[in-house]
Design a protein around this motif. Structure first.
Motif, PDB file in Angstrom:
ATOM      1  N   LYS A  25       0.813  -1.218   0.000  1.00 22.37           N
ATOM      2  CA  LYS A  25       0.000   0.000   0.000  1.00 22.37           C
ATOM      3  C   LYS A  25       0.846   1.268   0.000  1.00 22.37           C
ATOM      4  N   HIS A  70       0.548   0.823  -6.239  1.00 20.41           N
ATOM      5  CA  HIS A  70      -0.623   0.198  -5.613  1.00 20.41           C
ATOM      6  C   HIS A  70      -1.881   0.980  -6.007  1.00 20.41           C
ATOM      7  N   PHE A 111      -4.485   1.900  -4.431  1.00 18.03           N
ATOM      8  CA  PHE A 111      -4.977   2.910  -3.489  1.00 18.03           C
ATOM      9  C   PHE A 111      -4.382   4.295  -3.774  1.00 18.03           C
ATOM     10  N   HIS A 169     -12.057   2.806  -3.103  1.00 18.31           N
ATOM     11  CA  HIS A 169     -11.319   1.872  -2.266  1.00 18.31           C
ATOM     12  C   HIS A 169     -12.171   0.658  -1.900  1.00 18.31           C
ATOM     13  N   LYS A 170     -13.461   0.851  -1.747  1.00 26.09           N
ATOM     14  CA  LYS A 170     -14.359  -0.282  -1.464  1.00 26.09           C
ATOM     15  C   LYS A 170     -14.390  -1.250  -2.637  1.00 26.09           C
ATOM     16  N   ILE A 227     -11.996  -1.676  -4.823  1.00 27.44           N
ATOM     17  CA  ILE A 227     -10.689  -2.337  -4.859  1.00 27.44           C
ATOM     18  C   ILE A 227     -10.649  -3.496  -3.878  1.00 27.44           C
ATOM     19  N   ARG A 228     -11.159  -3.245  -2.663  1.00 28.10           N
ATOM     20  CA  ARG A 228     -11.157  -4.304  -1.649  1.00 28.10           C
ATOM     21  C   ARG A 228     -12.089  -5.446  -2.032  1.00 28.10           C
ATOM     22  N   GLN A 229     -13.267  -5.132  -2.549  1.00 32.74           N
ATOM     23  CA  GLN A 229     -14.220  -6.174  -2.934  1.00 32.74           C
ATOM     24  C   GLN A 229     -13.672  -7.040  -4.067  1.00 32.74           C
ATOM     25  N   ALA A 254     -10.535  -7.637  -4.523  1.00 27.97           N
ATOM     26  CA  ALA A 254      -9.250  -8.199  -4.077  1.00 27.97           C
ATOM     27  C   ALA A 254      -8.103  -7.738  -4.962  1.00 27.97           C
ATOM     28  N   GLY A 289      -6.133  -5.266  -4.267  1.00 28.85           N
ATOM     29  CA  GLY A 289      -5.047  -4.710  -3.471  1.00 28.85           C
ATOM     30  C   GLY A 289      -4.107  -5.759  -2.924  1.00 28.85           C
ATOM     31  N   ASP A 290      -4.345  -7.028  -3.267  1.00 25.83           N
ATOM     32  CA  ASP A 290      -3.505  -8.123  -2.790  1.00 25.83           C
ATOM     33  C   ASP A 290      -2.121  -8.024  -3.423  1.00 25.83           C
ATOM     34  N   THR A 329     -16.422   2.274 -10.573  1.00 22.46           N
ATOM     35  CA  THR A 329     -17.051   2.852  -9.380  1.00 22.46           C
ATOM     36  C   THR A 329     -18.120   3.871  -9.759  1.00 22.46           C
TER      37      THR A 329
END
Length: 260
Positions: free
Chosen positions: A176, A181, A183, A204-205, A207-209, A211, A213-214, A243
């Protein structure tokens, strides 16, 4: 793609010698490296990083630093070598992190294509920078006379190919804190597009959903059977677009209906 044309035989002056084609590229790389340093890249880039990549490339393609070099066409110039070096220096992963954090922050971020098109980095018609005593002939004249920029996809493809030829180790982990990255990269593009700050949370939500950002997904590993190098900038822009489509419930039909 280098010239196989034989230069007409004539008596060579005593102060002339044959140059390998790779030395022409070496001259170009040196000038490009100096241009990047002048734009803010750390001073260690030319000798500490690029030189190690270049010697490794020559060795792995058996053009130099080997007992059985492959045949390479030549051209004649007066004795003047832009880079001297008699031994190969092995590549170590530590060279990827030579620049300090302050030096990395001082770098003026911009696209490579943009720096080339604005002539900040020599690439177009770079043969004009060759020494006057360097005499090109045959197809070499056209080969070094670059008149257009390669496409983004071609540069990306060549980068993956070079990584495999150089037999590079796994790249540093894209965490991160890394500029690549999604983010920090999406934040940058959101600001450049002058979009609302509140949109950062939703991007960001997504990106997390997804995956995305792995670190295992983001980090480039050339040693894999099918290495995959992400197009980080395109990915970041794509996330922002997705988004926006989710927030405004756009599905490629609604937007056409609204604008019609």
């Amino acid at each position: 793609r280098i010239s196989q044309i034989t230069r007409p035989k004539k008596k060579r002056p005593e102060n002339e010698r044959e140059w390998m084609i790779c030395e022409g590229f070496q001259f170009i790389l040196k000038h490009q490296a100096k241009a990047l340093v002048s734009l803010g890249v750390c001073m260690k880039f030319e000798v500490g990083i690029l030189w190690n990549f270049w010697t490794r490339y020559l060795q792995n393609t058996q053009q130099a630093f080997t007992r059985n070099p492959v045949y390479t066409p030549r051209f004649t110039v007066l004795p003047c070598c832009p880079w001297e070096g008699q031994r190969a220096v092995r590549f170590h992963q530590k060279y990827l992190n030579l620049c300090s954090e302050d030096e990395r922050r001082s770098y003026r971020f911009g696209t490579t294509q943009g720096m080339v098109s604005e002539r900040c980095v020599p690439y177009m018609n770079i043969h004009e920078s060759f020494p006057e005593e360097l005499s090109l002939f045959g197809k070499d004249v056209q080969f070094f006379n670059v008149r257009y920029l390669p496409s983004y996809s071609l540069v990306h493809k060549e980068a993956v190919t070079l990584a495999r030829i150089l037999q590079l180790p796994s790249f540093p982990t894209v965490s991160k804190d890394c500029f690549l990255h999604p983010f920090p990269l999406t934040v940058r593009y959101l600001l450049e597009a002058n979009l609302p700050n509140d949109l950062h949370v939703w991007v960001h939500k997504v990106i997390r959903q997804a995956a995305m950002g792995d670190s295992s997904f983001l980090t480039f590993e050339p040693s894999k059977e099918k290495p995959h190098l992400l197009r980080y900038d395109i990915q970041a822009v794509a996330v922002i677009i997705v988004t926006l489509k989710l927030l405004f419930k756009l599905n490629d039909h609604v937007e056409w209906y609204i604008t019609s």
